[in-house]
Design an enzyme around this catalytic site. Structure first.
Site, PDB file in Angstrom:
ATOM      1  CG  ASP A 137      -0.169 -40.901  35.321  1.00 30.57           C
ATOM      2  OD1 ASP A 137      -0.703 -39.780  35.224  1.00 30.57           O
ATOM      3  OD2 ASP A 137      -0.301 -41.802  34.479  1.00 30.57           O
ATOM      4  CB  ALA A 138      -2.499 -37.224  39.730  1.00 33.38           C
ATOM      5  N   GLY A 139      -4.296 -39.150  37.263  1.00 34.48           N
ATOM      6  CA  GLY A 139      -5.229 -39.021  36.142  1.00 34.48           C
ATOM      7  C   GLY A 139      -6.628 -38.663  36.596  1.00 34.48           C
ATOM      8  CB  THR A 177     -10.374 -42.799  36.606  1.00 32.08           C
ATOM      9  OG1 THR A 177     -11.209 -42.223  35.602  1.00 32.08           O
ATOM     10  CG2 THR A 177     -11.164 -43.863  37.348  1.00 32.08           C
ATOM     11  CG  LEU A 178      -7.485 -45.648  38.433  1.00 35.72           C
ATOM     12  CD1 LEU A 178      -6.932 -46.864  37.703  1.00 35.72           C
ATOM     13  CD2 LEU A 178      -8.054 -46.064  39.793  1.00 35.72           C
ATOM     14  CD  GLU A 212      -1.681 -37.240  31.110  1.00 36.77           C
ATOM     15  OE1 GLU A 212      -2.377 -38.263  31.244  1.00 36.77           O
ATOM     16  OE2 GLU A 212      -2.164 -36.090  31.080  1.00 36.77           O
ATOM     17  CB  SER A 251      -6.652 -47.196  34.064  1.00 41.37           C
ATOM     18  OG  SER A 251      -7.416 -46.178  33.439  1.00 41.37           O
TER      19      SER A 251
END
Length: 273
Positions: A7-9, A11-12, A71, A227
């Protein structure tokens, strides 16, 4: 063969995979995307599924074509995994994902739809904290906030109805940062006070919009993930308390920030290399 969910968001980057019959969960800042890509390239013959806004950026750095999952489909699947694991049988609930911003969805059995969201989220917490105090480190911000008090900065309903029974709960915030305007408090304010009030602003906004969404949808439970809750007990406390004050039941899922990566990991099992 290893299955990897990513999961490439904003921020993280969150990663989920199974190793020696143990589910491994890892997270990296987006700035370490090249490191994550190098690790993926080292996993020979792995089945990979990705989700999130930065998925295409990672895809451009890896050798293998990864599967993709929308997503929120991934997030819902991951949340369902957690609920089943803990024996929680709720089938109708509002799911609020507090990441850089906040996204709110209604889940009803196997169906889900987006109800809306707000730009108030973890990005607000860090950005506004930096503007007010100069602090940029997340850990330092939340530790300082936990030691602060909001009484001199935030205006509560009880402050307005001082000495009189208010028509709504006195603990509700009438105006975030509004007590300063009344001249009830004199600056300077400590970093701890300012940061506690920033967390209060974010938490109360997230809780309020979530409860309103739940009320309009017939749901009584709000599940909070994201997060922004990592190590942030003060934010959890604010959200939990305000959600209850406004008449809904809050539920926090341990490791809920990994829901998207777990949903992608589960989906990877059906991919063919």
């Amino acid at each position: 063969m290893m299955n990897i969910g990513i999961d490439a968001g904003g921020t993280l980057i969150k990663i989920a995979y199974m190793e020696k019959n143990e589910l491994i969960l890892n997270k990296f800042p987006v700035s370490e995307m090249a490191h994550v890509a190098a690790w993926i390239n080292g996993q020979i013959d792995a089945r990979i599924c990705m989700t999130g806004g930065k998925a295409s950026a990672i895809q451009s750095l890896i050798q293998q074509k990864a599967g993709e999952l929308v997503e929120f489909d991934a997030t819902c699947r991951g949340v369902q995994y957690f609920l089943e694991k803990h024996g929680i049988m709720d089938s109708l609930y509002v799911l609020t994902n507090v990441g850089t911003g906040t996204s709110i969805h209604l889940v009803d059995g196997d169906a889900h739809r987006r109800l809306g969201g707000t730009g108030i989220g973890g990005g607000t917490l860090i950005g506004l904290s930096q503007l007010l105090t100069g602090l940029t480190d997340y850990e330092e911000i939340i530790q300082a906030a936990a030691n602060g008090a909001r009484d001199r900065i935030d205006l509560k309903v009880s402050h307005i109805y001082e000495g009189v029974e208010p028509p709504i709960p006195g603990d509700l915030t009438a105006s975030n940062f509004g007590r300063i305007l009344q001249g009830a408090s004199n600056p300077p304010f400590s970093k701890e006070e300012l940061l506690a009030s920033v967390v209060g602003l974010v938490g109360e906004t997230v809780a309020t919009v979530s409860v309103l969404a739940a009320g309009q949808s017939g749901a009584t439970t709000v599940i909070f993930i994201g997060s922004s809750f990592i190590g942030n007990n003060l934010l959890k406390e604010v959200v939990q308390r305000y959600t209850k004050l406004r008449g809904a039941s809050p539920l926090f899922i341990e490791n809920g920030e990994y829901a998207g990566s777990i949903g992608a990991w589960l989906h990877a099992d059906g991919l063919h290399t």
